[in-house]
Design a protein around this motif. Structure first.
Motif, mmCIF file in Angstrom:
data_model
loop_
_atom_site.group_PDB
_atom_site.id
_atom_site.type_symbol
_atom_site.label_atom_id
_atom_site.label_comp_id
_atom_site.label_asym_id
_atom_site.label_seq_id
_atom_site.Cartn_x
_atom_site.Cartn_y
_atom_site.Cartn_z
ATOM 1 N N VAL A 64 0.823 -1.207 0.000
ATOM 2 C CA VAL A 64 0.000 0.000 0.000
ATOM 3 C C VAL A 64 0.860 1.260 0.000
ATOM 4 N N LEU A 65 1.928 1.272 0.815
ATOM 5 C CA LEU A 65 2.754 2.477 0.938
ATOM 6 C C LEU A 65 4.194 2.103 1.295
ATOM 7 N N THR A 100 -2.105 4.605 7.117
ATOM 8 C CA THR A 100 -2.609 4.408 5.756
ATOM 9 C C THR A 100 -3.020 2.970 5.505
ATOM 10 N N ASN A 121 -6.723 1.509 4.707
ATOM 11 C CA ASN A 121 -6.979 0.677 3.528
ATOM 12 C C ASN A 121 -7.739 -0.589 3.911
ATOM 13 N N GLN A 168 -9.159 7.454 -9.363
ATOM 14 C CA GLN A 168 -8.311 7.481 -8.184
ATOM 15 C C GLN A 168 -8.101 8.925 -7.732
ATOM 16 N N MET A 171 -6.844 -1.675 -3.547
ATOM 17 C CA MET A 171 -6.167 -0.484 -3.039
ATOM 18 C C MET A 171 -7.170 0.657 -2.855
ATOM 19 N N ARG A 180 -6.581 4.587 -2.265
ATOM 20 C CA ARG A 180 -6.262 5.483 -3.379
ATOM 21 C C ARG A 180 -7.501 6.116 -4.006
ATOM 22 N N GLY A 223 -0.055 13.157 0.201
ATOM 23 C CA GLY A 223 -0.951 12.722 1.263
ATOM 24 C C GLY A 223 -1.815 13.834 1.800
ATOM 25 N N ARG A 239 -1.394 8.610 3.435
ATOM 26 C CA ARG A 239 -0.336 8.862 2.459
ATOM 27 C C ARG A 239 -0.649 8.060 1.204
ATOM 28 N N SER A 240 -0.884 8.809 0.132
ATOM 29 C CA SER A 240 -1.162 8.182 -1.152
ATOM 30 C C SER A 240 -1.032 9.264 -2.210
#
Length: 687
Positions: free
Chosen positions: A195-196, A207, A211, A242, A256, A259, A309, A318-319
């Motif tokens: 994911v991160l 995060t 998710n 997204q 995911m 996102r 993020g 954070r994405s």
């Protein structure tokens, strides 16, 4: 013949846009959102627009894209699933400790948001990876199996896995995921290394937990919608937006969901950037005002600003995402009186139900009611007659605020508009002034159902000189879905100095990320000519704790050209944000980022020529409208935007109506219809 559909779900309305490839025509439909099951409104909207354009079959749809807030809403309302966490021994409480900061610096009573995973569902396992990637303590698999069984017995539906330094070596996380699938196959599994894969332990933990928390909700929603659309006859692969402004297939997004946090507003920004660049406005500030909130974003040189993020409801996420700032100011935002006897607006909203008082069910005065009272909005109906309006209900609702304030109904209605304008101006300053940009150097681009209604007043507040209203502003986010690319992001944290001596190492990291992007392009069947990569470095002066993103130009060879251009760009960015630069200081890179764009079929913008028709043909009414309580109601010309042609010029005050929104020109504004059928407004002198 084929159709392309874009569907955007908002808090009040669900917008559907259809583009006919054969005729080049764009069709728009709005239906009321169904918050309990957004898919119902989507299916209804799709059926209605197909009927509207001649009874077309859904099997003719060659491309389907959707913007959704299902994951965001699940997070904000606490309606995610029961989630468990497996982490390195000694770090069980990191989710609750966070950064050790109070939510509000000067409010000792402010509460932190409750952690998404309760303490009993946060379990530790023995293992340790050092920051170099060296395994100091092997993973105790027997402990992992016991932990997974414990979580299963607690009844969790999702399991988040976050270990120290797994972004350097994800081996232990991968093995834990395998064990979870063996012991607890029905669980939704989310690994932080997937994911991160970045440093900063708390943000990575928050995060991946987010998710996992919303994952099953998003998965079930997208899977059900995909099945229902297929049952209706849709053969195209459905895509979802997204936060980064790109689209991916439903099946990819289900793994995911974090996102998708800004899935709804992101494509409106992407579409606006393309439309305005073609119209000659490369630097814009987008202003998407819907029924519940307003989303603000800055576009420079035709490219939306991106960020790594955000914080949502007190939790860091954070994405990769477009830099969009949201404020609780929309057409449904409610007026109220605070304990000091002052008029306030929002963030409470009437939403889709009961809605503003003029919709016939609500009793409290919303921003929409203020516009109806002043007759800036049609006092009889909206959406070309699809929705009837009760102006007397609006008057009664506003009067309930006016009486304790000692003001007239008109003064109170204008007060509501002034307050909500001030709220939106503050949001625009967040993405502009606070980041070193002067809003006076940008054009304001309003969209959403309520954006053009308030744009002139907002531009005056910020002393902006130009407004560009797109052709279909009320459904711009849905339109933007048909103007964006398939897109994904890759990232890697690797701290190293930036200098001529490290140029080859910088290039090597990007090469590794590009290999992963090529694999993704192959999976998505993106042809070689439709592939594009965007490289960014997150840089800081050595010793600093925060980074600034710097784009590496596509044509720039890091090894051959050295790093001087990259350093120059960083020094300039640092000076813009912080007011100084230190050219002699050492600079280091923290995170490498790579955006992979696959060109998707999109709506092509066509230019029109003046047809020679007179503007008088576009006049549909003269309405008594109040811009100033001292002057009272005065006659204002109302135009039908659909009858306006290229080159037509309107001097305010005036009202321009169309199915999806209303544009208000204040006294002194001058509006011209350009070749792309945008309304280009030059703001009059501020009174």
């Amino acid at each position: 013949m084929s159709l392309r559909l874009g569907v955007d779900t908002g808090g009040t309305f669900t917008d559907v846009v259809a583009f006919d490839d054969a005729t080049g025509q764009v069709h728009v439909r709005k239906v009321s959102s169904t918050p309990d099951d957004p898919g119902r409104a989507i299916l209804r909207g799709v059926a209605e627009i197909l009927e509207q354009i001649g009874g077309r079959a859904i099997g003719e749809v060659s491309y389907f894209a959707h913007g959704t807030t299902v994951g965001t809403n699940a997070l904000l309302t606490g309606n995610g699933v029961s989630t468990g966490l497996i982490t390195t021994r000694g770090f069980r409480d990191l989710l609750e400790l966070g950064r050790g900061r109070r939510p509000a610096m000067y409010d000792p009573q402010a509460d932190k948001p409750a952690p998404l995973v309760p303490r009993q569902a946060r379990v530790e396992v023995t293992e340790r990876v050092r920051h170099t990637g060296r395994i100091e303590t092997p993973l105790d698999e027997s402990e992992v199996r016991a932990a997974v069984r414990d979580l299963r017995d607690q009844g969790v539906e999702a399991v988040a896995i976050c270990l120290l330094y797994s972004y350097v070596d994800p081996t232990h996380e991968g093995r834990i995921a395998e064990i979870v699938r063996e012991e607890f196959p029905e669980a939704y599994v989310s690994m932080s290394s997937e994911v991160l894969p970045e440093f900063r332990e708390y943000e990575r933990l928050s995060t991946v937990v987010t998710n996992a928390y919303v994952g099953p909700v998003v998965y079930r929603y997208l899977a059900a919608l995909r099945e229902n659309l297929a049952a209706q006859g849709l053969r195209a692969v459905p895509h979802v937006t997204q936060s980064n402004g790109g689209v991916i297939p439903f099946a990819t997004a289900e793994a995911m969901p974090v996102r998708l946090v800004l899935s709804g507003p992101s494509t409106g920004v992407v579409g606006a950037a393309q439309i305005c660049s073609a119209a000659g406005f490369d630097d814009i500030i987008t202003f998407d005002m819907g029924g519940t909130s307003s989303d603000i974003s800055l576009v420079q040189h035709g490219r939306p600003k991106v960020t790594s993020g955000m914080e949502l409801d007190g939790r860091p996420i954070r994405s990769p995402m477009l830099d969009i700032h949201t404020v609780g100011a929309g057409g449904g935002s409610l007026g109220w009186i605070d304990s000091g006897g002052h008029l306030r607006v929002g963030p409470q909203s009437a939403g889709a139900s009961p809605g503003p008082a003029c919709y016939g069910e609500g009793l409290e005065a919303a921003v929409t009611d203020a516009n109806v009272v002043l007759q800036m909005l049609n006092p009889e109906y909206l959406l070309n007659g699809q929705m009837k309006i009760d102006r007397e209900a609006s008057v009664r609702a506003v009067r309930r605020l006016a009486e304790p304030l000692g003001l007239s109904v008109e003064e109170t209605a204008l007060g509501i508009l002034r307050v909500v304008t001030a709220n939106m101006a503050r949001a625009i300053r967040v993405v502009s002034v606070q980041r070193g940009y002067d809003p006076r150097d940008y054009a304001l681009v309003p969209f959403g159902g309520a954006g053009p209604l308030h744009a002139s007043r907002l531009a005056r507040e910020l002393r902006m000189r130009h407004i560009v209203v797109p052709e279909i502003p009320g459904a711009q986010s849905a339109m933007g879905l048909l103007m964006t690319d398939v897109k994904t992001d890759y990232m890697r944290t690797q701290i190293m100095p930036v200098s001529a001596g490290t140029a080859s190492h910088l290039d090597e990291v990007f090469t590794g990320l590009a290999r992963r992007a090529d694999e993704w392009f192959d999976e998505e069947d993106v042809p070689a000519e439709g592939r594009r990569l965007v490289r960014r470095l997150e840089l800081r002066y050595a010793g600093q704790n925060f980074e600034l993103p710097v784009e590496v130009p596509e044509e720039h060879d890091i090894v051959v050209g050295g790093v001087s251009q990259i350093l120059d760009a960083f020094h300039a960015a640092h000076e813009r944000v912080y007011g100084y630069r230190s050219p002699e200081a050492a600079v280091e890179v923290v995170t490498f980022r790579l955006e992979a764009h696959g060109v998707a079929p999109r709506v092509e913008m066509t230019r029109s020529e003046a047809d020679g028709g007179g503007i008088a043909e576009a006049v549909v009414d003269t309405r008594e409208t109040c811009f100033d309580p001292d002057r009272g109601y005065e006659p204002v010309t109302v135009y039908d935007r659909g009858r306006l042609g290229v080159g037509h010029r309107i001097v305010g005050p005036a009202i321009i109506e169309q199915m999806d929104t209303t544009t208000v020109l204040l006294p002194g504004d001058v509006c011209v219809v350009d070749e792309l059928r945008n309304l280009v407004i030059e703001i009059g002198e501020q009174a």
